[in-house]
Design a protein around this motif. Structure first.
Motif, mmCIF file in Angstrom:
data_model
loop_
_atom_site.group_PDB
_atom_site.id
_atom_site.type_symbol
_atom_site.label_atom_id
_atom_site.label_comp_id
_atom_site.label_asym_id
_atom_site.label_seq_id
_atom_site.Cartn_x
_atom_site.Cartn_y
_atom_site.Cartn_z
ATOM 1 N N ARG A 37 -4.435 5.851 3.967
ATOM 2 C CA ARG A 37 -3.737 4.720 3.329
ATOM 3 C C ARG A 37 -4.299 4.343 1.965
ATOM 4 N N ASP A 54 0.737 -1.283 -0.004
ATOM 5 C CA ASP A 54 0.013 0.124 -0.171
ATOM 6 C C ASP A 54 0.840 1.353 0.034
ATOM 7 N N VAL A 58 1.073 5.156 1.673
ATOM 8 C CA VAL A 58 0.542 5.807 2.790
ATOM 9 C C VAL A 58 0.883 7.249 2.689
ATOM 10 N N GLU A 116 4.491 1.944 1.844
ATOM 11 C CA GLU A 116 4.427 1.573 3.511
ATOM 12 C C GLU A 116 5.666 0.765 3.866
ATOM 13 N N TYR A 149 3.579 11.215 0.374
ATOM 14 C CA TYR A 149 2.887 9.740 0.208
ATOM 15 C C TYR A 149 4.241 8.813 -0.071
ATOM 16 N N LEU A 155 7.931 2.968 5.917
ATOM 17 C CA LEU A 155 7.587 3.653 7.065
ATOM 18 C C LEU A 155 8.280 3.531 8.267
ATOM 19 N N VAL A 192 -5.092 1.824 -0.766
ATOM 20 C CA VAL A 192 -4.734 0.596 -0.756
ATOM 21 C C VAL A 192 -4.629 0.238 -2.296
ATOM 22 N N VAL A 248 1.038 8.322 9.880
ATOM 23 C CA VAL A 248 -0.022 8.070 8.660
ATOM 24 C C VAL A 248 -1.397 8.763 8.821
#
Lengths: 415, 144
Positions: free
Chosen positions: B138, B22, B24, B126, B123, B129, B140, B135
């Motif tokens: 999200r 994903d 984020v 993920e 952005y 991260l 997807v 965050v």
């Protein structure tokens, strides 16, 4: 007007200096230079019929030309204060008249009054229709050129004045309302030679609503012809106004009917656009209501396209039709020859401004990369008798005719 | 032999899953921005809004122009191909309405710039991260 432009440039320079000083206190870039261009090759027109897709372009009498659609533009944006910015844009392209008035497309200050409200003052693009403000930026739209039937009647590209924009998200989508006022003008080529037009007051408003995949837009604008400069036009009007009433009693009335000065025109339009996954659709319709009969017309188009990877294929159907009938002056067989000749010239001069044509187009846009797109488009245009007002001809069209136009162009931006 | 093929299949599946991580949307941990709706993220990245609540301005940062993550971000966030986004920003830029989000070179550059300014959002993939950012939304990217 020249003084206004000079003051704008001086003001912009001073603000840039101020911005430079401010910029030294911040690491964020305060100035951004960006540009756009179109390298175009167009085959259009015939030996008898001159083609141009903007009134400000010189006509093309057959063959191939690189000037018909080629454009180059530079834009400088400056963040002067947190809520105040300045933009200046110059555009080089084929024009009837090359001077600073035409080259300088924009020079304005923008101030964000609230998060939802912005005001601008200076020289700005005219926001009449969906593409009006960026018709010079080929990369920003689908077609190889703006639809001639719809965008050609608006020869105005910028105005000097102010605008105020309010925008906010409401339940169905993102809503925007803009109102503006000022003065405008253009230098164009018509069958009777070069023509300068200055219009004031010029004012209008538009509202749009954008949802995830739809956009709806309504526009109103109004302009009054303040001055018109065209030698044959003035010669004709001098002749009509100086004819003794005994020879042609209606001459002054005819002159008043077809004259432009002091007459107001109103523009109304509605547009809709759809863009989801592979399909793109756009349509606009407009109505020009004017006391200057040459300008009265209705026009519109429907464009449908489909994406296949980086290539979008599209077709367009469009029309433009004057709302006035051809002028038909009842001639007196006993009138002197020079009066009959003047009546004929008057009739011809008016009737050749009338427009009645349709175009069907097929084209493709290929996005080569994130800043470059290659486009090709073929137009087949049907023009009816006394409906060739978009064309440059020695004599008015006395019968229906058709034209083919083919363009290939490379469109790019840099920022 | 069968075990060999199963191992390859599982490996490919893992690689495939990894490639579809994903995306984020992140802000500075001290930012008062704790959550954004999908519509707010769209409006910020389309230049329609420049503030959220009393946080003014909100400054979006973008990934490199030709990166896969940028293409996926706009595709999965709003169902628009990247060619549309490029033309859209040309329209806004050359009508003097707004400038496109500034672009940085990669995920770590986004984290570096977000860490320096609580008004900036960016952005990232993920998988990059860490606790230097928080965050707020999200995107997807896996098939539902």
């Amino acid at each position: 007007m020249q003084r206004f432009i000079s003051n704008s440039l001086i003001g912009f320079t001073l603000l840039c200096v101020t911005g430079e000083l401010t910029a030294q206190e911040s690491k964020e870039p305060r100035f951004r230079l960006s540009g756009f261009g179109t390298l175009d090759v167009t085959a259009a027109g015939t030996k008898q019929i001159g083609y141009h897709n903007e009134f400000s372009h010189a006509p093309q009498y057959g063959g191939v030309s690189i000037f018909s659609g080629s454009v180059g533009g530079l834009q400088l944006d400056a963040d002067l204060l947190p809520k105040l910015s300045a933009t200046i844009q110059g555009v080089a392209k084929e024009r009837t008249k090359h001077d600073m008035f035409n080259f300088l497309d924009w020079a304005f200050l923008r101030y964000q009054v609230t998060p939802n409200t912005t005001i601008r003052a200076g020289r700005m693009g005219i926001d009449l229709f969906m593409l009006s403000e960026y018709r010079n930026v080929g990369f920003a739209y689908l077609w190889a050129r703006p639809v001639v039937e719809f965008y050609m009647p608006i020869s105005l590209s910028h105005f000097d004045g102010f605008d105020i924009k309010y925008s906010r998200r409401i339940a169905p989508g993102f809503f925007e309302f803009k109102a503006y006022g000022g003065q405008t003008g253009s230098d164009i080529t018509v069958s009777r030679g070069d023509l300068s037009l200055r219009e004031r007051p010029f004012f209008g408003a538009n509202a749009s609503l954008e949802t995830d995949h739809w956009k709806f837009r309504l526009t109103f604008a109004s302009a009054e012809v303040h001055a018109i400069r065209n030698q044959p036009y003035h010669q004709l009007f001098n002749a009509l106004n100086n004819i003794p009433a005994a020879l042609w009693p209606q001459a002054a009335e005819v002159a008043g009917h077809i004259s432009a000065e002091g007459k107001q025109s109103s523009y109304y339009s509605a547009g809709i656009a759809y863009d989801k996954n592979a399909w793109v659709m756009q349509s606009e319709f407009a109505w020009f209501d004017s006391k200057w009969p040459s300008v009265n017309l209705t026009n519109g188009y429907l464009s449908i396209g489909r994406r296949f990877g980086p290539v979008t294929w599209y077709s367009i159907g469009s029309y433009a039709k004057s709302l006035n009938s051809p002028l038909n002056i009842l001639t007196d067989p006993a009138a002197p020859a020079n009066i009959a000749r003047l009546q004929d010239i008057t009739e011809t001069a008016f009737n050749r401004t009338l427009i009645d044509q349709n175009t069907f187009s097929l084209g493709a846009r290929w996005d080569l990369n994130h800043q470059t797109a290659l486009k090709a488009q073929w137009d087949h245009t049907w023009i009816r008798k006394n409906g060739g007002g978009f064309l440059i001809t020695q004599e008015p069209l006395t019968q229906d005719t058709s034209l083919d136009t083919f363009s290939v162009n490379l469109n790019f931006i840099f920022k | 032999m069968m075990k060999y093929w199963i191992a390859i299949f599982v490996l490919l599946l893992l690689i495939s899953t990894q490639a579809q991580a994903d995306i984020v949307v992140v802000v500075h941990p001290s930012s008062r921005l704790k959550h954004l709706t999908q519509q707010q993220v769209i409006d910020i990245y389309m230049g329609r809004i420049h503030s959220v609540g009393d946080i003014d301005p909100v400054i979006p940062y973008d990934q490199p122009q030709d990166s896969e993550i940028r293409e996926n971000f706009y595709q999965f966030l709003m169902g628009r191909p990247i060619a549309f986004i490029n033309a859209y920003w040309a329209r806004l830029l050359f009508t003097g309405r707004a400038s496109p989000p500034r672009q940085v070179t990669d995920n770590m550059s986004i984290i570096d710039i977000v860490e320096k300014n609580p008004n900036i959002i960016g952005y990232i993939d993920e998988r990059n991260l860490n606790d230097r950012v928080s965050v707020v939304f999200r995107v997807v990217t896996r098939a539902q």
